[in-house]
Design an enzyme around this catalytic site. Structure first.
Site, PDB file in Angstrom:
ATOM      1  N   GLU A 286      46.225  40.168  31.633  1.00  0.00           N
ATOM      2  CA  GLU A 286      47.489  39.548  32.047  1.00  0.00           C
ATOM      3  C   GLU A 286      48.533  39.581  30.937  1.00  0.00           C
ATOM      4  OE1 GLU A 286      46.565  36.250  35.512  1.00  0.00           O
ATOM      5  OE2 GLU A 286      47.383  35.542  33.627  1.00  0.00           O
ATOM      6  N   HIS A 307      21.711  50.698  32.209  1.00  0.00           N
ATOM      7  CA  HIS A 307      20.960  51.337  33.294  1.00  0.00           C
ATOM      8  C   HIS A 307      21.830  51.526  34.534  1.00  0.00           C
ATOM      9  CE1 HIS A 307      17.068  50.913  31.146  1.00  0.00           C
ATOM     10  NE2 HIS A 307      17.794  50.012  30.511  1.00  0.00           N
ATOM     11  N   LYS A 421      51.036  36.364  45.114  1.00  0.00           N
ATOM     12  CA  LYS A 421      51.111  34.988  45.617  1.00  0.00           C
ATOM     13  C   LYS A 421      52.243  34.865  46.646  1.00  0.00           C
ATOM     14  CE  LYS A 421      49.319  32.299  41.646  1.00  0.00           C
ATOM     15  NZ  LYS A 421      49.614  31.287  40.611  1.00  0.00           N
TER      16      LYS A 421
HETATM   17  O1  PA5 Z   1      47.211  32.760  33.565  1.00  0.00           O
HETATM   18  C1  PA5 Z   1      47.797  32.396  34.558  1.00  0.00           C
HETATM   19  O2  PA5 Z   1      48.915  31.894  34.499  1.00  0.00           O
HETATM   20  C2  PA5 Z   1      47.173  32.526  35.931  1.00  0.00           C
HETATM   21  O3  PA5 Z   1      45.989  33.193  35.959  1.00  0.00           O
HETATM   22  C3  PA5 Z   1      46.937  31.116  36.457  1.00  0.00           C
HETATM   23  O4  PA5 Z   1      46.064  30.449  35.582  1.00  0.00           O
HETATM   24  C4  PA5 Z   1      46.363  31.144  37.876  1.00  0.00           C
HETATM   25  O5  PA5 Z   1      47.163  31.911  38.726  1.00  0.00           O
HETATM   26  C5  PA5 Z   1      46.281  29.719  38.411  1.00  0.00           C
HETATM   27  O6  PA5 Z   1      47.534  29.129  38.447  1.00  0.00           O
HETATM   28  P1  PA5 Z   1      47.704  27.573  38.577  1.00  0.00           P
HETATM   29  O7  PA5 Z   1      47.028  26.930  37.413  1.00  0.00           O
HETATM   30  O8  PA5 Z   1      49.167  27.334  38.587  1.00  0.00           O
HETATM   31  O9  PA5 Z   1      47.056  27.171  39.873  1.00  0.00           O
END
Ligand code: PA5
Length: 447
Positions: A286, A307, A421
């Protein structure tokens, strides 16, 4: 030092001279990070966190963990992405991937709201039947679909079982300090709440309440964990660049990426690190995967995956490198028994420890993958203590931010996650002008 980088098997692919040549860029990236002059600078709260955290909240987290341990047999942690991976990684790393099956005086811990599968939820509900349950809902935005669905289901379950009043004592919320639907609901119902700090994104949040509460419920020493992170913070802020393992890791990744090594495989020889790998994949994927750039983070557990994926790594596309976490302290005295009949012809390892065999599997593999033109970077790790975990987390977070700035991306945003989303909100019929507009745009593209 809990983590030490070793470039012994890298010299054919990234020489010391090349590391020296890219180092000014890495140092500049670190300066950008620390000065707050780079993109995403508002999300650097994790950088000083091991020293600069809310002590009052920290004490409340510990008190809540004690209450949960006393009041429940099953603790369900509801969250997705950065809101659950860190806690799960810590529990498996410090305790065991078999944590729930071990004899212990802490609750079983299950994770929900990290997908949309009805069979999984049904099974989890039946696991909870006849047992006392507490839940922790974790969502920074307070509006993510997956945890919202799971929370509805578990709230209904708890209210049926304990009444609204009783359920209040068993529901713990971790979310934004002020805003979001989850915060509104928590305030309305009077649930105990903890904060995801404004300046820390989900994937950098494991050392905040996001990770701390579930980790403390598992009986892990959070003081030691924070202490490990603090040691890393102090060390990497003061050590010379040439000896800075986080800088060297960031440097090597960028050198290899520029040479066409587009995939980094995180390797461990201990299944207790499988979820740590998942946490690491989110952190790096990310943070760096944007603007058409970034290493693809993959992971394996050896010798298991030798394996299955071993063939590809040895002889497939030469576009990858491996980063191997080598745990030094894993010296369990588990000894291989002798067989007087030697039916499997394995008596040559009778009396040897599993650690000895695992270490030789590691050496054999590093050498053969290097021979197969797969660069191997080693991270020697002291052990699997809470302190080691805290240190490793900080090491990876710092190296990730520095590596991301060296790559030329904003390591703190995730615009691509929002795309999915928002499409899902539109398809599910969420009201609102923005969702309706998107819904009509998607009309002709439905399969
Ligand atoms: O790193 C991030 O921002 C995302 O992976 C969020 O953690 C994930 O989408 C969950 O979002 P939220 O904590 O707002 O529910």
């Amino acid at each position: 030092m809990a983590v030490k980088i070793n470039t012994k098997y890298l010299s054919d692919f990234a020489s010391d001279d090349e590391i020296g040549s890219i180092m000014p860029e890495v140092i500049a990236a670190d300066r950008t990070l620390r000065d707050g002059t780079g993109k995403g600078a508002d999300f650097r709260g994790w950088l000083a966190l091991p020293d600069n955290y809310d002590r009052e909240e920290y004490s409340r987290i510990k008190a809540a963990a004690e209450k949960i341990k006393k009041n429940c047999d099953v603790f369900v942690v509801i969250g997705i992405g950065g809101s659950y991976l860190g806690a799960r990684a810590a529990i498996e790393f410090v305790k065991s991937p078999l944590y729930n099956n071990l004899k212990k005086d802490t609750p079983d811990i299950y994770f929900a709201g990290n997908g949309i599968n009805s069979a999984y939820l049904n099974e989890l509900i039946s696991i909870c039947e006849g047992r006392d349950v507490c839940i922790n809902v974790i969502s920074k935005s307070g509006k993510t679909t997956e945890p919202a669905i799971a929370f509805r289901i578990f709230r209904e379950m708890l209210e049926k079982k304990y009444g609204e009043e009783g359920a209040r004592d068993r529901i713990f919320i971790t979310t934004d300090r002020k805003k979001g639907k989850l915060k509104e609901l928590a305030d309305e119902k009077g649930y105990e709440t903890f904060v995801v700090p404004d300046d820390i994104g989900g994937r950098y949040s494991v050392l905040t309440a996001v990770g701390l509460l579930p980790i403390a419920v598992a009986g892990i020493d959070t003081d030691a964990m924070m202490n490990g992170a603090k040691k890393a913070m102090d060390y990497f802020a003061t050590v010379s660049p040439e000896a800075n393992d986080a800088f060297i890791y960031a440097a090597c990744r960028n050198i290899l990426y520029r040479k066409g090594k587009k995939t980094e495989i995180m390797v461990s020889y201990d299944p207790a690190l499988a979820m740590m790998n998942e946490w690491w994949k989110q952190l790096y994927g990310e943070s760096e995967g944007k603007d058409g750039k970034g290493l693809f983070p993959a992971s394996v557990i050896f010798s298991t995956d030798l394996h299955s994926l071993g063939q590809y790594i040895q002889q497939g596309e030469r576009t990858m490198f491996e980063t191997v976490i080598n745990i030094l302290g894993d010296e369990s005295p588990f000894v291989i028994p002798d067989d007087p009949n030697n039916i499997d012809e394995m008596n040559f390892i009778s009396g040897k420890t599993l650690h000895f065999v695992n270490r030789n599997a590691f050496l054999a593999t590093v050498i053969s993958h290097s021979d197969g033109n797969v660069p191997n970077l080693i991270l020697d790790l002291d052990g699997r203590s809470a302190e080691d975990f805290g240190y490793l987390v900080y090491f990876f977070e710092l190296a990730c931010a520095v590596s991301g700035y060296t790559l030329g991306v904003n390591p703190f945003d995730q615009p691509g996650v929002e795309g999915y989303k928002n499409n899902m909100y539109a398809l599910l019929g969420k009201p609102g002008e923005e969702h309706e507009k998107r819904r009509s745009e998607l009309k002709n593209r439905i399969y």
